[in-house]
Design an enzyme around this catalytic site. Structure first.
Site, short mmCIF file in Angstrom:
data_model
loop_
_atom_site.label_atom_id
_atom_site.label_comp_id
_atom_site.label_asym_id
_atom_site.label_seq_id
_atom_site.Cartn_x
_atom_site.Cartn_y
_atom_site.Cartn_z
N LYS A 267 -0.02 4.31 -7.71
CA LYS A 267 1.44 4.20 -7.87
C LYS A 267 1.90 2.74 -7.80
O LYS A 267 2.77 2.33 -8.55
CB LYS A 267 2.18 5.01 -6.79
N ARG B 107 -5.53 -3.06 4.00
CA ARG B 107 -4.55 -2.34 4.82
C ARG B 107 -5.27 -1.57 5.92
O ARG B 107 -6.25 -0.88 5.64
CB ARG B 107 -3.76 -1.37 3.93
N ARG C 11 -4.01 10.70 5.93
CA ARG C 11 -2.88 10.49 5.01
C ARG C 11 -2.91 11.53 3.88
O ARG C 11 -1.87 11.98 3.41
CB ARG C 11 -2.93 9.07 4.45
#
Ligand code: AMP
Length: 217
Positions: free
Chosen positions: A13, A161, A172
């Site tokens: 995304k 990250r 997640r």
């Protein structure tokens, strides 16, 4: 043009959002990037976010997210539209967005759903690098920066990250399936959902996005 980008973490995304933003000249609003930047800068929002442990994949409470999006979308660069990456992530957030838009007599243009096989998504995480200053996203193989390890925009040292670690990625994915997947039906019922096969090369995926968006004009 007001767009929502949907899909599991790591599906691309961020990469597609950056391309769409340049092609259609609209800003990308990534709630994850807003929160990471707030934490890095130690702002009041950052201190609140730190208590939520976003680097462990926990969700920020809806009211805080909605307030951040309301403030950001009120800035002038959003006057002609924007892309939302990472928001909404729950049905109550989607309802809040709808209310926010209808107050301004605006409507969502489309929700773009990016899909790819789970194995491919997991393997993409290990190569992901982000700029801690401006949130730009890279991939060491699929989308490398011009100079290894450095952001093309601000030349800062790229980092990984913390929430891309394999056990946190699994969590997640679970949270996505529970809380965010219901949004697909939410937008499908409204006739706003467009599905994109995100398993191909970024250029090919972007071609599909442009076909969909140009078809809406
Ligand atoms: P992202 O960069 O979109 O993967 O977001 C990183 C993290 O920020 C997520 O795992 C959440 O902890 C938090 N976050 C970002 N957007 C939202 C949202 N819309 N609702 C709740 N938490 C969010």
């Amino acid at each position: 043009m007001i767009l929502v980008l949907l899909g599991p973490p790591g599906v691309g995304k961020g990469t597609q959002g950056a391309r769409i933003a340049v092609h259609y000249d609209v800003p990308t609003i990534s709630t994850g990037a807003i929160f990471r930047e707030a934490v890095a800068r130690g702002t009041e929002l950052g201190r609140i976010i730190q208590r939520v442990k976003i680097d462990q994949g926990e969700f920020v409470p809806d009211e805080i997210v909605v307030k951040a999006v309301r403030e950001r979308t009120s800035e002038h660069d959003c006057d002609t539209g924007y892309l939302l990456d990472g928001f909404p992530r729950t049905v109550p957030q989607a309802e809040a967005l709808e209310a926010m838009l209808s107050e301004k007599k605006l409507r969502l243009t489309a929700a773009i759903e990016f899909n790819a096989p789970i194995d491919q998504i997991i393997s993409r995480f290990s190569g992901r690098r982000v700029c801690p200053v401006d949130g730009a996203t890279y991939h060491i193989e699929n989308q490398p920066p011009n100079h290894a390890g450095l952001c093309d925009i601000c030349n800062s040292q790229l980092t990984t990250r913390a929430d891309d670690a394999p056990d946190i990625v699994r969590k997640r994915m679970q949270v996505f399936a529970e809380k965010t997947a219901p949004l697909l039906e939410y937008y499908s019922i409204q006739g706003l959902l467009y599905e994109i096969d995100a398993s191909a090369e970024p250029e090919t995926v972007f071609g599909q996005v442009v076909t969909v968006l140009d078809g809406l004009k």
